[in-house]
Write an enzyme that holds these catalytic residues in place. Structure first.
Site, mmCIF file in Angstrom:
data_model
loop_
_atom_site.group_PDB
_atom_site.id
_atom_site.type_symbol
_atom_site.label_atom_id
_atom_site.label_comp_id
_atom_site.label_asym_id
_atom_site.label_seq_id
_atom_site.Cartn_x
_atom_site.Cartn_y
_atom_site.Cartn_z
ATOM 1 N N ASN A 135 35.736 -35.164 54.646
ATOM 2 C CA ASN A 135 35.440 -36.560 54.997
ATOM 3 C C ASN A 135 35.511 -36.679 56.517
ATOM 4 O O ASN A 135 36.597 -36.691 57.093
ATOM 5 C CB ASN A 135 36.476 -37.480 54.319
ATOM 6 C CG ASN A 135 36.323 -38.927 54.751
ATOM 7 O OD1 ASN A 135 35.317 -39.312 55.341
ATOM 8 N ND2 ASN A 135 37.328 -39.738 54.429
ATOM 9 N N TRP A 136 34.341 -36.761 57.147
ATOM 10 C CA TRP A 136 34.305 -36.752 58.619
ATOM 11 C C TRP A 136 34.671 -38.112 59.212
ATOM 12 O O TRP A 136 34.844 -38.221 60.432
ATOM 13 C CB TRP A 136 32.915 -36.348 59.109
ATOM 14 C CG TRP A 136 32.521 -34.936 58.760
ATOM 15 C CD1 TRP A 136 33.328 -33.961 58.255
ATOM 16 C CD2 TRP A 136 31.220 -34.351 58.905
ATOM 17 N NE1 TRP A 136 32.612 -32.804 58.062
ATOM 18 C CE2 TRP A 136 31.306 -33.019 58.458
ATOM 19 C CE3 TRP A 136 29.989 -34.827 59.357
ATOM 20 C CZ2 TRP A 136 30.219 -32.147 58.459
ATOM 21 C CZ3 TRP A 136 28.897 -33.964 59.362
ATOM 22 C CH2 TRP A 136 29.017 -32.645 58.923
ATOM 23 N N LYS A 137 34.719 -39.136 58.374
ATOM 24 C CA LYS A 137 35.034 -40.500 58.849
ATOM 25 C C LYS A 137 34.077 -40.869 59.993
ATOM 26 O O LYS A 137 32.932 -40.435 59.986
ATOM 27 C CB LYS A 137 36.508 -40.592 59.246
ATOM 28 C CG LYS A 137 37.422 -40.030 58.140
ATOM 29 C CD LYS A 137 38.865 -40.331 58.342
ATOM 30 C CE LYS A 137 39.666 -39.724 57.190
ATOM 31 N NZ LYS A 137 41.058 -40.130 57.182
ATOM 32 N N HIS A 163 38.247 -45.726 49.505
ATOM 33 C CA HIS A 163 39.113 -45.003 50.442
ATOM 34 C C HIS A 163 40.082 -45.994 51.092
ATOM 35 O O HIS A 163 39.723 -47.141 51.363
ATOM 36 C CB HIS A 163 38.260 -44.305 51.508
ATOM 37 C CG HIS A 163 39.055 -43.366 52.342
ATOM 38 N ND1 HIS A 163 39.831 -43.797 53.395
ATOM 39 C CD2 HIS A 163 39.237 -42.022 52.260
ATOM 40 C CE1 HIS A 163 40.448 -42.746 53.927
ATOM 41 N NE2 HIS A 163 40.100 -41.660 53.263
ATOM 42 N N GLU A 190 45.219 -40.138 46.958
ATOM 43 C CA GLU A 190 45.572 -39.963 48.373
ATOM 44 C C GLU A 190 46.666 -40.964 48.733
ATOM 45 O O GLU A 190 46.373 -42.143 48.947
ATOM 46 C CB GLU A 190 44.375 -40.245 49.275
ATOM 47 C CG GLU A 190 43.209 -39.309 49.115
ATOM 48 C CD GLU A 190 42.307 -39.352 50.354
ATOM 49 O OE1 GLU A 190 42.223 -38.347 51.040
ATOM 50 O OE2 GLU A 190 41.725 -40.408 50.623
ATOM 51 N N GLY A 193 46.164 -38.687 57.426
ATOM 52 C CA GLY A 193 46.087 -38.627 58.890
ATOM 53 C C GLY A 193 47.436 -38.651 59.582
ATOM 54 O O GLY A 193 47.519 -38.864 60.782
ATOM 55 N N SER A 214 46.329 -35.212 54.678
ATOM 56 C CA SER A 214 46.855 -34.182 55.583
ATOM 57 C C SER A 214 46.729 -32.757 55.042
ATOM 58 O O SER A 214 47.567 -31.898 55.333
ATOM 59 C CB SER A 214 48.310 -34.485 55.970
ATOM 60 O OG SER A 214 48.367 -35.646 56.794
ATOM 61 N N GLY A 265 40.841 -34.683 58.816
ATOM 62 C CA GLY A 265 40.889 -34.022 60.127
ATOM 63 C C GLY A 265 40.496 -32.547 60.107
ATOM 64 O O GLY A 265 39.737 -32.099 60.981
HETATM 65 P P1 PGA Z 1 43.376 -36.438 56.471
HETATM 66 O O1 PGA Z 1 42.388 -37.504 55.780
HETATM 67 O O2 PGA Z 1 43.096 -35.113 55.826
HETATM 68 O O3 PGA Z 1 43.024 -36.454 57.923
HETATM 69 O O4 PGA Z 1 44.767 -36.895 56.184
HETATM 70 C C1 PGA Z 1 42.144 -37.478 54.419
HETATM 71 C C2 PGA Z 1 41.278 -38.640 53.998
HETATM 72 O O5 PGA Z 1 41.400 -39.717 54.601
HETATM 73 O O6 PGA Z 1 40.453 -38.520 53.081
#
Ligand code: PGA
Length: 250
Positions: free
Chosen positions: A8-10, A95, A167, A173, A209, A231
């Site tokens: 997920n590149w956001k 999300h 999640e 994050g 994470s 990330g």
């Molecule tokens: P993260 O994000 O791996 O940076 O914690 C996961 C997500 O938001 O899907």
């Protein structure tokens, strides 16, 4: 394909970076045939990322990060499931960042799921405790809250067309990873809940994470079939390492 890793590149990466990582991720897919490798670019890059991959590996796919709950019409800035059709195989729904910053929850989630299913796109439904404080014992509240998101579905069996991504907010994050023991208990509960509702086995994903150092610790936890990676999916080296670490033992 029995397992999946989704990047997920956001709201990250410019066009050139997005195309380069999409191409690298497609290459990664060819090295991990027992996984499906998926990337979720920002909307404006979906077509370019797709077109930049000349030979699409059968185990590589693209996801959207967002979809409208509406079919079409005067919804400035939104994108419909019908517009995503043919571009993406999957779409994230619910999300925590959409819940926090766009107040998407409850009925909106069901409507998005329905639009996606009507257009042949697989919803990846994200959920998890919304508290930032890490609890020592998980609460059944997570599935009670998920049920509220799903009240608009016609039938629990619609869930069989979806993937469910747990999640916990405190792990997204933050670098705070849920312990394998904690995660195992959540997925046991989730599995029981799902069987109770549908009589079937669900397709469950963990996110929060995940990185190259911890990905292997989720590989052998019962019922986890996928990872949702934020990330660590922004760099081909770490994303490749996560994918390799999550491959099932032969
Ligand atoms: P993260 O994000 O791996 O940076 O914690 C996961 C997500 O938001 O899907």
């Amino acid at each position: 394909m029995s397992r999946i890793v989704i990047g997920n590149w956001k709201m990250n990466l410019n066009l050139a970076e997005a195309v380069a990582i999409a191409q690298a991720s497609a290459k990664i897919a060819t090295t991990v045939p027992s996984l499906e490798v998926v990337v979720a670019p920002s909307l404006p890059w979906l077509t370019s990322c797709r077109e930049a991959i000349r030979f699409m590996p059968p185990n590589f796919a693209i996801a959207s990060q967002v979809v409208s709950r509406e079919k079409e019409g005067a919804y400035t800035g939104d994108v419909s499931a019908n517009q995503l059709k043919g571009l993406t195989k999957y779409c994230l729904v619910g999300h925590s960042e959409r819940r926090r910053f766009h107040h998407e929850s409850g009925a909106a989630i069901s409507y998005q799921i329905k639009q996606l299913l009507a257009n042949g796109i697989i919803p990846i439904v994200c959920f998890g405790e919304m508290s930032q404080s890490q609890s020592k014992t998980f609460s059944h509240q997570i599935t009670l809250d998920l049920e509220k998101d799903l009240t608009g579905l016609d039938n629990w069996h619609d869930l069989n067309e979806c993937f469910l991504a747990y999640e916990p907010l405190w792990a997204i994050g933050t670098g705070k990873v849920a312990t394998p023991d904690y995660v195992a208990k959540v997925f046991e509960h989730l599995n029981r809940w799902y069987q109770d509702k549908t009589g079937d086995m669900g397709f469950f994903i963990y996110g929060g994470s995940v990185n190259e150092d911890n990905a292997a610790s989720f590989r052998d936890i019962s019922h986890i079939k996928g990872l949702l990676v934020g990330g660590a999916s922004l760099h081909a080296r770490s994303f490749g390492a996560v994918c390799r670490a999550f491959q099932p033992h032969v």
